[in-house]
Every structure is written in C-alpha cells, then in structure tokens.
Design an enzyme around this catalytic site. Structure first.
Site, PDB file in Angstrom:
ATOM      1  N   PHE A  96       0.799  -1.214  -0.001  1.00 24.24           N
ATOM      2  CA  PHE A  96       0.099  -0.093  -0.084  1.00 24.24           C
ATOM      3  C   PHE A  96       0.850   1.309   0.011  1.00 24.24           C
ATOM      4  O   PHE A  96       0.540   2.272  -0.633  1.00 24.24           O
ATOM      5  CB  PHE A  96      -0.927   0.104   1.150  1.00 24.24           C
ATOM      6  CG  PHE A  96      -2.072  -0.920   1.162  1.00 24.24           C
ATOM      7  CD1 PHE A  96      -3.248  -0.624   0.280  1.00 24.24           C
ATOM      8  CD2 PHE A  96      -2.294  -2.075   1.553  1.00 24.24           C
ATOM      9  CE1 PHE A  96      -4.331  -1.227  -0.030  1.00 24.24           C
ATOM     10  CE2 PHE A  96      -3.391  -2.885   1.594  1.00 24.24           C
ATOM     11  CZ  PHE A  96      -4.531  -2.426   0.680  1.00 24.24           C
ATOM     12  N   PHE A 198      -3.079  -5.326  -9.685  1.00 26.21           N
ATOM     13  CA  PHE A 198      -3.754  -5.621  -8.280  1.00 26.21           C
ATOM     14  C   PHE A 198      -3.244  -6.987  -7.878  1.00 26.21           C
ATOM     15  O   PHE A 198      -3.313  -7.245  -6.642  1.00 26.21           O
ATOM     16  CB  PHE A 198      -5.340  -6.138  -8.517  1.00 26.21           C
ATOM     17  CG  PHE A 198      -6.072  -6.238  -7.336  1.00 26.21           C
ATOM     18  CD1 PHE A 198      -6.557  -4.915  -6.716  1.00 26.21           C
ATOM     19  CD2 PHE A 198      -6.309  -7.327  -6.603  1.00 26.21           C
ATOM     20  CE1 PHE A 198      -7.445  -5.136  -5.599  1.00 26.21           C
ATOM     21  CE2 PHE A 198      -7.218  -7.621  -5.610  1.00 26.21           C
ATOM     22  CZ  PHE A 198      -7.684  -6.258  -4.875  1.00 26.21           C
TER      23      PHE A 198
END
Length: 361
Positions: A96, A198
């Site tokens: 992240f 992703f």
C-alpha cells in the site's frame, strides 16, 4: 450491518455501507472471519512501519490502525501460522505504501525517481538480503518483507513469487506511462493490466504459505482451482474500482474499470457504476459454482497417495480462504480510511500520504 457480531476494536461501530456499494449477498452468504492473531498483528505491523521508516511517526500514530491493512490480511489468510501471517501483513502494508509512492511520483511528475525505484525493486526482489540497508526505506522494507516470505516454502515457490512480482512492477510502469500521458486503456486492455497491478497471482501464491503447502503446477493450473482463484481476485479488483472511483476521478486517474467504461463505451457515471456492480455480482455467482468444482477437485486428490491427500487438504483450506477474500475485501472498503475521500481536505491527496517522505523537497 456490522462486519463482525462483536467489535474487533474497543471503539469500532457498525459500518454503514452506502446503497450504491452494498452487496446483500456478501453480507448474508459470506460471513466474515478473523485470524485470532489479529490484535498482535495490528500492533506489530504498526511497529514495523515505524522501524522501517515507511510512514512518518505522526502518520502511523494517526492513520495506521484506521487504514485497516492488517484487518484485510487477517480476514483472508485464516489458518496461517502467526509468523507467516505477520510476514504477509507487513508485505501488504508495504504494498500500500509503494502504491502511494507510485501515485505521488505520477502526480508530481517524477519519472526519474520512479525509474530508479522500479530498477531497485527488480534488483531487490532477486537478492533481498543485499538490500536490507538500502538508503531508500521503501526498498529496504521491501527487501525485509520479501526475505521473510522467502523463508517458508523453498526455492521453487520463491522463484515463482519473484517472477509474478517482476510482472507486477512492470505493470506499474505501464500504468505510470498511461497516467503521465493521460491515456485511458480500453476495457479489455484495462482488465488485463488490472490483473497485474492488483497482483492477482501474488495474493494467490501467498495462500500456499497460509496452508504451509507448495502446490505443484498440475494443481495450481487445474481449471477448477484456477477459475476459483481468478474469480475471487477479479471480485476484489472490480469492487475496489467501484469503491475508489470517486477518489480516482478526483485524482485525475485513468486506471479504473469505471473510467474505461465512461471513456471508451460512452457510459455515464451512473451507468458505469451499474455495470461494475453487475460484473461484481456476476463474480460472486460464478465463484459459488467454481468453488464447488474446486472442492470436488480437492476430493479427487484425497483419493490418491499420501502426498495427494496432503494436497487435497491444502486445496480445501485455500479454497476456503478464497471465499474469505470476498467478505474481507468488502468490509475493508467500508472500514478503511483509505476510501473516505469525502472526509479529506483535498480529495486528490490522501491525508495519510507524506509528500516529503515520498521524495518531495
């Protein structure tokens, strides 16, 4: 309705899911589970972010727990040994932070900085032990998390993970160029790229660590196993697109299924939201059927040798966690401060991002 029948935090409250994002089938048929190690996981990942200087101390203090990165992993890799789950959670938190650095390098037009980071990550992936003290905390943190992941299953799994993540880095580079040029990919091109950005196969690889079993190629590539894995990841990626669409429109993004539908298919925003919801719902329906096939496949393995029986047990555990991905992704998007764009002072700049720490002067 709340994600859990009882709170995971002393201050947590029931989460109100906006009607446009609510999926009653997830709330009713995909009960959420949480690894019992979660409280320690949250504490230790917070400490790891500080120790590795991946977020400034004030940002960690104010935002780390509310971002819910550890909740996401603790709801997915059920049954993982504590040490494995900790390594996965730290890697996920790093991912992240990397995603945020990539975004800031694009927003602030830093192609040279991104080019250096891209090269350094490729190198660190192949020799993490040599990069534990790299001057860029993002590279050093990556090396630390990868080295820990490499300690569990052995060289063939490690080589596969590295191959898959090299492809993810290159996909991020393609996204960098697309965003810099303002190029919106077609729907088909976007969906292909999205499977890489992703990191579909990375999260699926890590399911083997959770089950403490490296799956041979004939199991991983069996159509029943592969379809269940792909559908669980497609759901997560497309639901993420649905929830992050306001944030990404505000940030002049070009990579979102909704944006591709609007740009190339001529849909209105409302029509694009409806179409993403349709695709997300179809993923859920298709997964339920694929899950049954994958479990039947696991049962066929259980009829074989001792090794095959072990593989059958591992596949059943992994398929159960593929199911867990639906609920943990769903609730993460409504609990995490990462998607509360309407509460930000600047809708294009996340408050948990420190621009100076990302390389600005």
């Amino acid at each position: 309705m709340p994600a859990f029948p009882h709170s995971t935090s002393p201050t947590a409250t029931a989460v109100a899911v906006p009607p446009a994002l609510r999926l009653p089938v997830i709330e009713a048929a995909f009960p959420r589970r949480l690894h019992p190690y979660w409280p320690r996981l949250q504490e230790k990942t917070r400490s790891w972010l500080l120790k590795k200087r991946l977020m400034p101390a004030d940002k960690v203090e104010e935002y780390a727990d509310g971002l819910c990165y550890t909740d996401l992993m603790a709801g997915y890799y059920i049954g993982a040994p504590d040490e494995v789950l900790q390594a996965i959670a730290d890697y996920s938190a790093w991912f992240f932070v990397w995603d945020d650095r990539h975004d800031r390098d694009i927003v602030h037009r830093r192609p040279a900085a991104w080019g250096r980071l891209r090269s350094q990550l490729h190198t660190a992936l192949d020799s993490p032990a040599d990069h534990l003290h790299h001057p860029d905390p993002l590279v050093a943190g990556f090396a630390d998390s990868v080295l820990r992941l490499y300690s569990f299953l052995g060289p063939t799994w490690n080589a596969r993970f590295a191959r898959h993540f090299h492809a993810v880095i290159e996909a991020y580079d393609r996204e960098f160029r697309n965003r810099t040029l303002g190029h919106v990919p077609t729907v088909d091109a976007y969906l292909e790229l999205r499977r890489l950005t992703f990191a579909h196969w990375i999260w699926t690889d890590l399911l083997e660590l959770s089950a403490e079993c490296e799956l041979p190629e004939h199991v991983r590539k069996h159509p029943a196993y592969r379809r269940a894995a792909l559908l669980s990841q497609e759901f997560a990626a497309w639901y993420n697109d649905l929830c992050s669409l306001p944030k990404e429109i505000a940030g002049d993004e070009v990579h979102n299924l909704g944006i591709s539908l609007i740009h190339h298919e001529g849909l209105t925003l409302e029509e694009a939201v409806t179409e993403i919801r349709r695709r997300v719902g179809q993923c859920v329906t298709d997964f339920v059927a694929a899950e049954k096939e994958a479990l039947r496949f696991a049962d066929t393995l259980a009829d074989g040798t001792v090794r095959e029986k072990e593989l059958g047990i591992a596949v059943r555990a992994i398929v159960a966690n593929m199911r867990n991905w639906f609920s943990t992704v769903y609730w993460f998007h409504h609990e995490s401060g990462r998607y509360r764009v309407d509460s930000w002072d600047d809708r294009s700049t996340p408050p948990y991002v420190d621009n100076e720490a990302a390389g600005e002067k």
